[in-house]
Design a protein around this motif. Structure first.
Motif, PDB file in Angstrom:
ATOM      1  N   THR A 128       0.773  -1.110   0.016  1.00 55.94           N
ATOM      2  CA  THR A 128       0.017   0.175  -0.032  1.00 55.94           C
ATOM      3  C   THR A 128       0.852   1.211  -0.026  1.00 55.94           C
ATOM      4  O   THR A 128       0.641   2.119  -0.792  1.00 55.94           O
ATOM      5  N   ARG A 171       2.536   1.556  -3.590  1.00 56.73           N
ATOM      6  CA  ARG A 171       1.713   2.092  -4.194  1.00 56.73           C
ATOM      7  C   ARG A 171       1.035   3.582  -4.094  1.00 56.73           C
ATOM      8  O   ARG A 171       1.136   4.438  -5.139  1.00 56.73           O
ATOM      9  N   ASP A 219      -4.586  -6.933  -5.677  1.00 53.44           N
ATOM     10  CA  ASP A 219      -3.969  -5.507  -6.421  1.00 53.44           C
ATOM     11  C   ASP A 219      -5.247  -4.533  -6.330  1.00 53.44           C
ATOM     12  O   ASP A 219      -4.837  -3.355  -5.996  1.00 53.44           O
ATOM     13  N   SER A 231      -4.510  -0.984  -4.071  1.00 51.56           N
ATOM     14  CA  SER A 231      -4.848   0.434  -4.892  1.00 51.56           C
ATOM     15  C   SER A 231      -5.799   1.130  -3.860  1.00 51.56           C
ATOM     16  O   SER A 231      -5.868   2.289  -3.839  1.00 51.56           O
ATOM     17  N   ALA A 240      -4.187   2.429  -0.956  1.00 53.27           N
ATOM     18  CA  ALA A 240      -3.244   3.496  -1.466  1.00 53.27           C
ATOM     19  C   ALA A 240      -3.771   5.062  -1.692  1.00 53.27           C
ATOM     20  O   ALA A 240      -3.284   5.864  -1.159  1.00 53.27           O
ATOM     21  N   ILE A 254      -5.579   3.389 -12.456  1.00 52.07           N
ATOM     22  CA  ILE A 254      -5.029   2.266 -12.230  1.00 52.07           C
ATOM     23  C   ILE A 254      -5.901   1.097 -13.005  1.00 52.07           C
ATOM     24  O   ILE A 254      -6.965   1.048 -12.634  1.00 52.07           O
TER      25      ILE A 254
END
Length: 142
Positions: A58, A61, A85, A89, A92, A125
């Motif tokens: 985290t 990212r 993932d 994200s 993050a 992303i």
């Protein structure tokens, strides 16, 4: 519903004072501190992360997003399948105080353009498998 269940359902779990500072990043930091080697997430495919690993990914990212100029209040479009993932994200963007904009991975063409252009996101992303869908409409994106 019994009266015990009813009273529990309407009573707050946390007081407003307890909720102050209760954020996703604060939760992750506390969990990584309290349970560093416990499994935080498992995928059906067998992948897993401990709380420490989740925090490290985290932070990495978030640093990447910050390097792209993402700051508090910015929007980040997420075009990703449900996965570790995606959760990284999500954490993050929250760590930076940004807002994640989830996108239906089935969207293509004008639907994808509409969502992306109206989201206010300057950064996205995306899972690699959706790169062609984005490339197909790249000229129409703001």
């Amino acid at each position: 519903m019994t009266s015990t269940m009813a009273s529990h359902a309407i009573s707050p779990r946390f007081t407003p004072e307890q909720r102050t500072g209760f954020t996703l990043p604060a939760f992750l930091l506390a969990a990584a501190s309290a349970y560093p080697d416990k499994v935080a997430m498992r995928e059906m495919s067998g992948g897993q992360l401990t709380y420490t690993e989740l925090l490290e990914l985290t932070e990495r990212r978030a640093a990447g997003l910050a390097a792209l100029g993402v700051t508090q209040g910015d929007r980040v479009l997420l075009l990703m399948d449900n996965s570790i993932d995606l959760v990284v994200s999500w954490f993050a963007t929250n760590l930076l105080g940004a807002v994640q904009v989830g996108t239906n991975t089935a969207c293509r063409g004008t639907s994808l353009v509409h969502i992306a252009n109206n989201s206010g996101a300057d950064v996205a992303i995306i899972d690699a498998k959706y790169a062609d869908a984005v490339a197909d409409v790249a000229g129409e994106l703001k």
